[in-house]
Design an enzyme around this catalytic site. Structure first.
Site, PDB file in Angstrom:
ATOM      1  N   HIS B  62      21.498  59.801  52.621  1.00 21.99           N
ATOM      2  CA  HIS B  62      20.522  59.019  52.440  1.00 21.99           C
ATOM      3  C   HIS B  62      21.001  57.519  52.403  1.00 21.99           C
ATOM      4  CE1 HIS B  62      21.561  59.440  48.451  1.00 21.99           C
ATOM      5  NE2 HIS B  62      20.390  58.525  47.593  1.00 21.99           N
ATOM      6  N   HIS B  64      20.470  55.216  50.118  1.00 23.28           N
ATOM      7  CA  HIS B  64      21.051  54.319  48.922  1.00 23.28           C
ATOM      8  C   HIS B  64      22.577  54.011  49.210  1.00 23.28           C
ATOM      9  CE1 HIS B  64      17.357  55.724  46.466  1.00 23.28           C
ATOM     10  NE2 HIS B  64      17.107  54.596  46.974  1.00 23.28           N
ATOM     11  N   ASP B  66      25.163  53.829  47.415  1.00 22.98           N
ATOM     12  CA  ASP B  66      26.223  54.337  46.581  1.00 22.98           C
ATOM     13  C   ASP B  66      26.525  55.568  47.776  1.00 22.98           C
ATOM     14  OD1 ASP B  66      23.589  55.073  45.793  1.00 22.98           O
ATOM     15  OD2 ASP B  66      24.542  56.485  44.205  1.00 22.98           O
ATOM     16  N   HIS B  67      25.792  55.969  48.598  1.00 21.88           N
ATOM     17  CA  HIS B  67      26.202  57.166  49.618  1.00 21.88           C
ATOM     18  C   HIS B  67      26.626  56.625  51.146  1.00 21.88           C
ATOM     19  CE1 HIS B  67      24.619  60.252  46.682  1.00 21.88           C
ATOM     20  NE2 HIS B  67      23.943  59.135  46.400  1.00 21.88           N
TER      21      HIS B  67
END
Lengths: 305, 305
Positions: B62, B64, B66-67
């Site tokens: 996804h 966000h 941090d990914h």
């Protein structure tokens, strides 16, 4: 006044273990200014105890990833950590579009304002002028639009000579006039010249950040007599062809620039991943400009020291 | 067949020293698959000797940061390091726009093709089907569209019992039929049943990657009997309210899911930066599902071990 720079990243585009892409934190009078923000800059700030919450101004030189890919993460973290005060970003105009797109798709509405000041790669402009410093762009010559940044301390007020002042019963309210250079007229009409009561403050110091760029004389005049020059030195001079092809500078050239502009001190950085150790780059630069240091990550340089 | 996962990052959105945002490298039969690519993933690959050049498939759960914030840097580095073979990215559709915009503004034309396969957050779909595995999406329940990924080994051929085969003068050309389950008819007409000549191969193993998500029974059926379940466990269960509000899972819930779906083993990760040490999270999960491990960065888990 505190005026120092901490190196957070020193590598160029391809990654190498134990060197991070470019970023530097400048501490001026305990205000933090971030210059460039490569991937992993947040981790570097944690490592070297640079408080992200204390940064109010971020300067981005250009849109190659090794100079800005850590910025969206930093902006998000400040949001998640409760920031309210504004953050000002000085950068190429397109960076706003990149940041807005990513915030939009992550459905993040920042709870603090981000104010943008767009840089002009074609001419030097003052971006910031506060009580401590001015910051101006340095138009550089890279493959894409790129500006360096010149941080200049403001001339400080004159300093009172305490021993002289104390016996004279000069009203305290008049001290600020003395610091600005006024003479003092005694009650009996005698004039005490300012330079018997005060001494000049030290010369203002300056820091020039030049990354990434070809050797190009056009920006030399602007950085003449700079106190501390950070200049990229991606390659050794035996790779001059590669440096010119990729619009970069060699360690030898960086040193020649420092000599030409009469810098007090030189830091070289933005090292190619091909150099596992940096001694040769340092030696090459020092052969021309002895007062050269490497941009070792975590190291803090006091400007004028 | 080799089937193992190496943890490259285990933190959630806000940064913490010594924990990187989420990424995992899966080695299946010496092919590498990357799942999520938080900021700094390249540095983690260098640290743990994961060869980026050997990755052909990248799965992004996804958008966000941090990914996925490490992805543009990785794509650029592969380009700078001379990659020619295609790279396939399985991701939400908007990620292509983000990547294209950044490559465009850095004036980078990749010298290798990037092929996109867009994930559908609403229903499970097979994304990849090769000789070793299938990979399918797991629709999760997060604040923004998010899918996990389920890696399933294919059933392998039966294994010849060497001692039985050797005395029988069976033509080598017939071995592949035996491995597929055929009986053998001797020159004299006698039939040797397949199960006297071969043994069944081991059961196919599977790995489910579930990050980020609310506890939501809708995806449980799809991961029933999974060999190794990676599940996010951002919080301790005393922060269940916060977990629900931010669409995350607690360590206790992750363990309950592992128990419910009859997983063989559980790894928990995506830890909130508030947890400086992870023992409490592990203890909480193990109180419900003893065969739980922490997603410690650099650790490799052999699936089925």
């Amino acid at each position: 006044m505190k005026f120092e720079v901490t190196i957070l990243g020193s590598s160029s585009a391809t990654p190498i273990f134990n060197r991070n892409p470019t970023s530097q934190a400048i501490n001026i009078n305990d205000r933090l200014y971030l210059v460039d923000c490569g991937e992993g800059t947040q981790q570097q700030m944690l490592r070297f105890d640079i408080k992200a919450s204390r940064i109010d101004h971020i300067f981005i030189s250009h849109l190659h990833g090794d100079h800005y890919l850590g910025l969206v993460g930093l902006i998000s973290s400040l949001h998640l950590n409760g920031r309210i005060k504004p953050l000002r970003i000085y950068c190429p105009q397109q960076l706003k579009e990149i940041i807005d797109l990513q915030l939009n798709y992550s459905e993040t509405t920042l709870q603090y304002p981000v104010e943008y000041v767009f840089t002009n790669p074609l001419k030097a402009e003052i971006l910031l002028d506060n009580q401590d410093i001015t910051v101006e762009t340095i138009p550089l010559n890279h493959r894409i639009s790129c500006t360096g940044f010149l941080f200049k301390e403001k001339k400080r007020l004159r300093k009172l000579i305490k021993e002289k002042i104390e016996g004279l019963e000069i009203p305290v309210a008049y001290y600020s006039a003395l610091k600005k250079g006024a003479d003092y007229i005694m009650p009996n009409g005698d004039v005490l010249k300012n330079d018997t009561l005060t001494t000049d403050s030290s010369d203002p110091k300056s820091f020039a950040y030049c990354s990434d760029t070809l050797y190009d004389e056009r920006y030399f005049e602007q950085i003449r007599n700079v106190t501390l020059l950070y200049h990229e030195a991606t390659f050794l001079n035996n790779m001059l062809d590669r440096a010119m092809e990729t619009h970069h500078t060699t360690a030898l050239q960086a040193a020649e620039i420092a000599l030409t502009v009469n810098a007090e001190k030189l830091i070289i950085g933005h090292f190619s991943a091909r150099y596992k150790t940096l001694t040769e780059l340092l030696d090459e630069a020092r052969s021309v400009f002895p007062n050269t240091e490497l941009a070792i990550e975590g190291r803090t340089f006091i400007i004028g020291d």
